[in-house]
Design an enzyme around this catalytic site. Structure first.
Site, mmCIF file in Angstrom:
data_model
loop_
_atom_site.group_PDB
_atom_site.id
_atom_site.type_symbol
_atom_site.label_atom_id
_atom_site.label_comp_id
_atom_site.label_asym_id
_atom_site.label_seq_id
_atom_site.Cartn_x
_atom_site.Cartn_y
_atom_site.Cartn_z
ATOM 1 N N LYS A 164 0.863 -1.185 -0.085
ATOM 2 C CA LYS A 164 0.113 -0.059 0.038
ATOM 3 C C LYS A 164 0.902 1.191 -0.061
ATOM 4 O O LYS A 164 1.519 1.359 0.837
ATOM 5 C CB LYS A 164 -0.908 -0.013 1.247
ATOM 6 C CG LYS A 164 -1.935 1.186 1.202
ATOM 7 C CD LYS A 164 -2.410 1.662 2.493
ATOM 8 C CE LYS A 164 -1.597 2.622 3.305
ATOM 9 N NZ LYS A 164 -1.608 4.083 2.548
ATOM 10 N N GLY A 191 7.333 4.587 8.377
ATOM 11 C CA GLY A 191 6.637 5.637 8.357
ATOM 12 C C GLY A 191 7.037 6.345 9.782
ATOM 13 O O GLY A 191 8.006 6.061 10.498
ATOM 14 N N SER A 192 5.896 6.818 10.300
ATOM 15 C CA SER A 192 6.112 7.528 11.727
ATOM 16 C C SER A 192 6.069 6.476 12.893
ATOM 17 O O SER A 192 5.753 5.467 12.632
ATOM 18 C CB SER A 192 4.864 8.411 11.961
ATOM 19 O OG SER A 192 3.683 7.839 11.979
ATOM 20 N N GLU A 222 10.658 0.771 9.853
ATOM 21 C CA GLU A 222 11.649 1.621 9.678
ATOM 22 C C GLU A 222 10.954 3.143 9.926
ATOM 23 O O GLU A 222 9.949 3.407 9.317
ATOM 24 C CB GLU A 222 11.999 1.508 8.118
ATOM 25 C CG GLU A 222 13.472 2.215 8.058
ATOM 26 C CD GLU A 222 13.307 3.690 7.401
ATOM 27 O OE1 GLU A 222 13.246 4.811 8.299
ATOM 28 O OE2 GLU A 222 13.122 4.112 6.508
ATOM 29 N N CYS A 264 13.611 10.562 6.516
ATOM 30 C CA CYS A 264 13.811 10.096 7.943
ATOM 31 C C CYS A 264 15.038 10.264 8.479
ATOM 32 O O CYS A 264 15.012 10.331 9.683
ATOM 33 C CB CYS A 264 13.060 8.460 7.852
ATOM 34 S SG CYS A 264 14.036 7.557 6.747
ATOM 35 N N GLU A 297 10.597 15.101 15.550
ATOM 36 C CA GLU A 297 10.734 14.996 14.064
ATOM 37 C C GLU A 297 10.102 16.084 13.473
ATOM 38 O O GLU A 297 8.887 16.047 13.386
ATOM 39 C CB GLU A 297 10.348 13.573 13.442
ATOM 40 C CG GLU A 297 10.881 13.350 11.970
ATOM 41 C CD GLU A 297 10.588 11.942 11.594
ATOM 42 O OE1 GLU A 297 9.656 11.228 11.955
ATOM 43 O OE2 GLU A 297 11.286 11.445 10.826
#
Ligand code: NDP
Length: 805
Positions: A202, A254-255, A276, A310, A407
């Protein structure tokens, strides 16, 4: 503005150099700017449930894309499951040819893909064309190589020279973010397919188009239907994929927040998981650094991809003496950065992906200013419309302020100063994250010394944001676990073949601990003295003051074991943390010596230990179990100085040192079967690799720890490296899994224990490794010792070192 050629030559002003989006527009128009999902080798019709994807530079709607619901996900997973046997029946060479064909098509369509990526994401064409697309092709080529070397799949695993005995994990669900849509697609899909898995992926809602283009490429290269399925949608679609019961592994980028949600959602299942996640990576500049190079590094570190990276070097840590000089240079360089249309070949900074992200960045900058930071932005021309942000420098940032900790994921650099290398390391590690770091110094000794101390999965020395398919990428701590790329990345998509047919583990629930006794000397006739906990190299009474009776297999009382509680665990972790820090730095040879002493001292006490073990498992098993335990100690003593890192040769003037580092403090819930061998099979590899351990032994045989601590005491094992806390494993395990100072938790009991530690681990996202409730034959070395254990006892840090002038 210069008007004549001569004036332009003197001013060196750039004119616009737009890339032509005509080809991409034609492609979009050919699809009526509407896309379904790619399931089972075919495109689904687009119903009423769809979303728009926009060009963030102009706000223009690029296409309308179907939004997948749980039924679509189910169809995609079923297609992937049905495709699995056929895909796995191919030879390694045949799978390699598909991956190779992917790489070739990516190169063939490189310009179209680059333009499409820039249109959908807002990143500059210079980056998508020169960085993203070549890396995508490289990833498919590299993994075509692994598919070839894995060889053919047999019932006992692959038969090639590499990864022998490993088998594909199965159907893989992958969820990727919007910041590198195509690159993340390649990072996920290439290794998964190379390893013989089938995939449902996705892409992010903001940027689905290049994944759709890749699905077309899958069809072009004739990939068997169902091997790769692309489903579109937002967070709920991702959640449906995560929750689908027939998925064997989830790979997520992602987050950290969503990473936690996924860890929780998969806790009660055996789904393999790699995460990750976010980062707040330090960019450390020492006073002897080449400051001009460091400034160029910063341009790539924080203004690359608008800072939506990231591993962005978002925290500048500069040695005090050169701070003002560096800031002047940074400001001067920022004045030359060009913000503008992503399709302009001469711009540095494109558009922010979406209004949501734009608002988030501006809000965080405002918070930084409110918390005392000084904000500086260059006076540079900005586009009138679109989601463009100026590059931003925040100085006077306090290490605890929001902009130093959170972040931002935008073109914002937060700067702090330090005086000594030790202070630099302390500041660098003052974050829950651990994805990447940059170290700038002309002194290679200092740079490597700092690189070793920074807690991060990737360290770039005098360089930044370099990637290669052969060099693993991934985080420490709350930046997630698992690696992408390299050999280590392949292991994320493989499992030892024997695990597929393993039975459920049996756990003996011990009623005895339900009726604790006052902690005494246990000096009844025929009863051994009450054993103690083993914490910090010392025998310690349980905090509860209670012990519990331990019975042999005939139900006769053989002794009393201490009933541990939260405080014992807290004390054990407090002892383990500093001991582990020292132990990790102890030479591998010395660690090996200690493990040999452990073997030697076990042998010295053979008769007594076998006698006691016989009470629980019978004489015959006790003999074998004891001898196998000694063998295991020898095995891991041998591995101490042999399970080493490697050196990669990425296609730049760089060497990449892939260092295997200890994880830190590892909590272990030992199995009930083979109580001595099972415990040692887990403790020894952890210790061999430089970790410290807090282990909870089998409850039903807990008195055995009395013999073990005598062995450890006489083997020169530093106090605190191994801590043994007896009690109720589920209760103690929960405390350990939730403890923020524990870095990894291993559970080798039943499914309930596996689920419990996974759930408990979400606080600091500690690494979790479990048997998924499956029985392990502790007497069979193929199952119970070796690389599988060593890999889980280490994490790889890739240190990139440049060479040449
Ligand atoms: P998310 O973590 O929300 O998105 C990453 C992917 O996960 C997307 O495909 C997203 O879908 C999907 N997703 C969202 N919720 C769920 C869920 N509950 N279950 C399964 N999948 C889910 O990141 P955002 O896009 O919201 O960005 C927010 C912040 O996260 C950024 O500002 C940045 O700080 C950080 N981030 C970090 C990244 C990294 O690589 N470390 C990458 C992206 C963001 P969809 O986007 O379609 O909603």
């Amino acid at each position: 503005m210069a008007t004549s050629i001569v004036e332009k030559f003197h001013s060196m002003e750039y004119g616009p150099a737009p890339e032509d989006p005509g080809e991409v527009n034609k492609w979009l128009d050919a699809h009526q700017r509407t896309f379904g999902h790619y399931i089972n080798g075919a495109w689904t019709a687009v119903g009423s449930s769809k979303f728009e994807t926009r060009n963030p530079a102009t706000g223009e709607v690029l296409a309308r894309v179907a939004q997948a619901d749980a039924a679509d996900i189910d169809r995609a997973v079923k297609a992937a499951r049905a495709a699995l046997p056929g895909w796995q029946a191919l030879t390694g060479h045949q799978r390699a040819r598909y991956l190779y064909a992917f790489a070739r098509q990516v190169q063939k369509w490189s310009r179209r893909l680059a333009v499409l990526e820039s249109l959908d994401n807002g990143k500059s064409i210079r980056e998508s064309r020169d960085i993203d697309i070549p890396l995508v092709a490289r990833h498919f080529y590299y993994h075509a190589g692994w598919a070839q070397l894995l060889g053919d799949l047999t019932p006992t695993g692959f038969d090639g020279e590499e990864f022998r005995g490993y088998t594909p994990v199965g159907v893989v669900g992958q969820i990727i973010p919007w910041n590198f849509p195509l690159l993340m697609f390649a990072w996920k899909v290439a290794p998964a397919l190379a390893a013989g898995n089938t995939v449902v992926i996705k892409p992010a809602e903001f940027t689905p188009l290049t994944a759709i283009a890749m699905a077309e490429i899958a069809a072009e290269v004739g990939l068997p239907k169902g091997v790769l399925n692309v489903v579109n949608g937002a967070g709920e679609t991702g959640a449906a994929l995560v929750e689908h019961p027939d998925i064997d592994k989830i790979a997520f980028t992602g987050s950290t927040e969503v990473g936690r949600i996924i860890r929780k959602a998969t806790a009660k299942t055996p789904k393999k998981l790699s995460l990750e996640l976010g980062g707040k990576s330090p960019f450390i500049v020492f006073d002897d650094a080449d400051l001009d190079s460091a400034v160029e590094g910063l341009v790539d570190g924080i203004w690359f991809n608008q800072g939506q990276v990231c591993c962005a070097g978002s925290r500048l840590l500069v040695q005090e003496r050169v701070a003002e000089r560096l800031y002047d240079k940074i400001r001067a360089r920022m004045e030359t950065l060009r913000v503008g249309s992503p399709l302009d070949k001469a711009i540095d900074i494109g558009a922010i992906v979406d209004q949501v992200q734009y608002d988030r960045i501006t809000k965080l900058v405002a918070m930084g200013i409110a918390e005392g930071a000084t904000c500086w932005q260059p006076e540079i021309p900005m586009p009138k419309n679109g989601l463009f942000l100026k590059p931003t420098l925040l100085t006077d940032v306090h290490p605890s302020s929001t902009v130093a900790q959170q972040e931002i994921f935008g073109p914002v650099l937060a700067s702090m100063t330090f005086r000594t290398p030790a202070e630099a390391v302390e500041l660098a590690n003052n974050t829950p994250y651990g994805l990447a770091a940059c170290v700038w110094s002309e002194n290679i000794n200092v740079a490597l010394d700092v690189a070793a101390q920074v807690k991060a999965g990737v360290v770039w020395i005098n360089s930044t944001n370099l990637f290669d398919a052969a060099c693993g990428f991934g985080g420490y701590r709350e930046s997630g676990y698992g690696r992408e790329g390299g050999k280590e990345g392949m292991y994320e998509y493989l499992v030892p073949a024997w695990t597929k047919n393993a039975q459920k583990a049996e756990v003996v629930t011990q009623a005895a601990t339900d009726s604790p006794k006052a902690d005494g000397n246990g000096s009844g006739p025929g009863i051994d003295r009450t054993v103690k906990q083993y914490i910090g190299g010392k025998q310690a009474r349980p905090d509860s003051g209670y012990s519990f009776p331990v019975y042999n297999r005939e139900g006769k009382l053989v002794g009393e074991a201490p009933l541990g509680n939260r405080k014992d665990i807290r004390n054990a972790v407090e002892a383990a943390r500093p001991a582990g820090n020292k132990w990790a730095k102890t030479a591998a040879h010395t660690r090996a010596q200690v493990l040999y002493y452990i073997a030697e001292n076990l042998i010295q006490r053979r008769e007594e230990i076998v006698r006691k073990l016989s009470e629980f498992v019978g004489e015959a098993q006790a003999q074998v179990e004891f001898d196998s335990s000694v063998d295991r100690a020898f095995t891991y003593a041998a591995w101490c100085d042999k399970f080493e890192g490697s050196v990669h040769n990425p296609p730049f003037r760089m060497v990449t040192l892939a260092m295997k580092e200890a994880i830190g403090t590892v909590a272990i819930l030992a199995p009930d079967d083979a109580p001595l061998l099972g415990l040692l099979s887990l403790v020894l590899p952890a210790v061999a690799m430089g970790n410290s351990v807090v282990a909870v032994p089998s409850e039903r045989c807990a008195t055995l720890i009395g013999d073990l601590y005598q062995v450890f005491d006489t083997s020169d094992l530093p106090g605190g490296v191994v801590n043994l806390v007896a009690g109720r494993p589920m209760e103690l395990g929960k405390t350990l899994a939730e403890h923020d100072d524990v870095d990894a938790v291993w559970s080798f009991r039943d499914e309930a224990a596996a689920a419990m530690v996974k759930l408990g681990s979400t606080g600091n996202l500690k690494q979790v490794w479990t048997n998924e409730g499956r029985a392990i034959d502790w007497f069979h070395p193929k199952q119970s010792q070796g690389l599988w254990y060593l890999q889980h006892a280490t994490q790889i840090k890739n240190i990139w070192v440049p060479y040449g002038e």
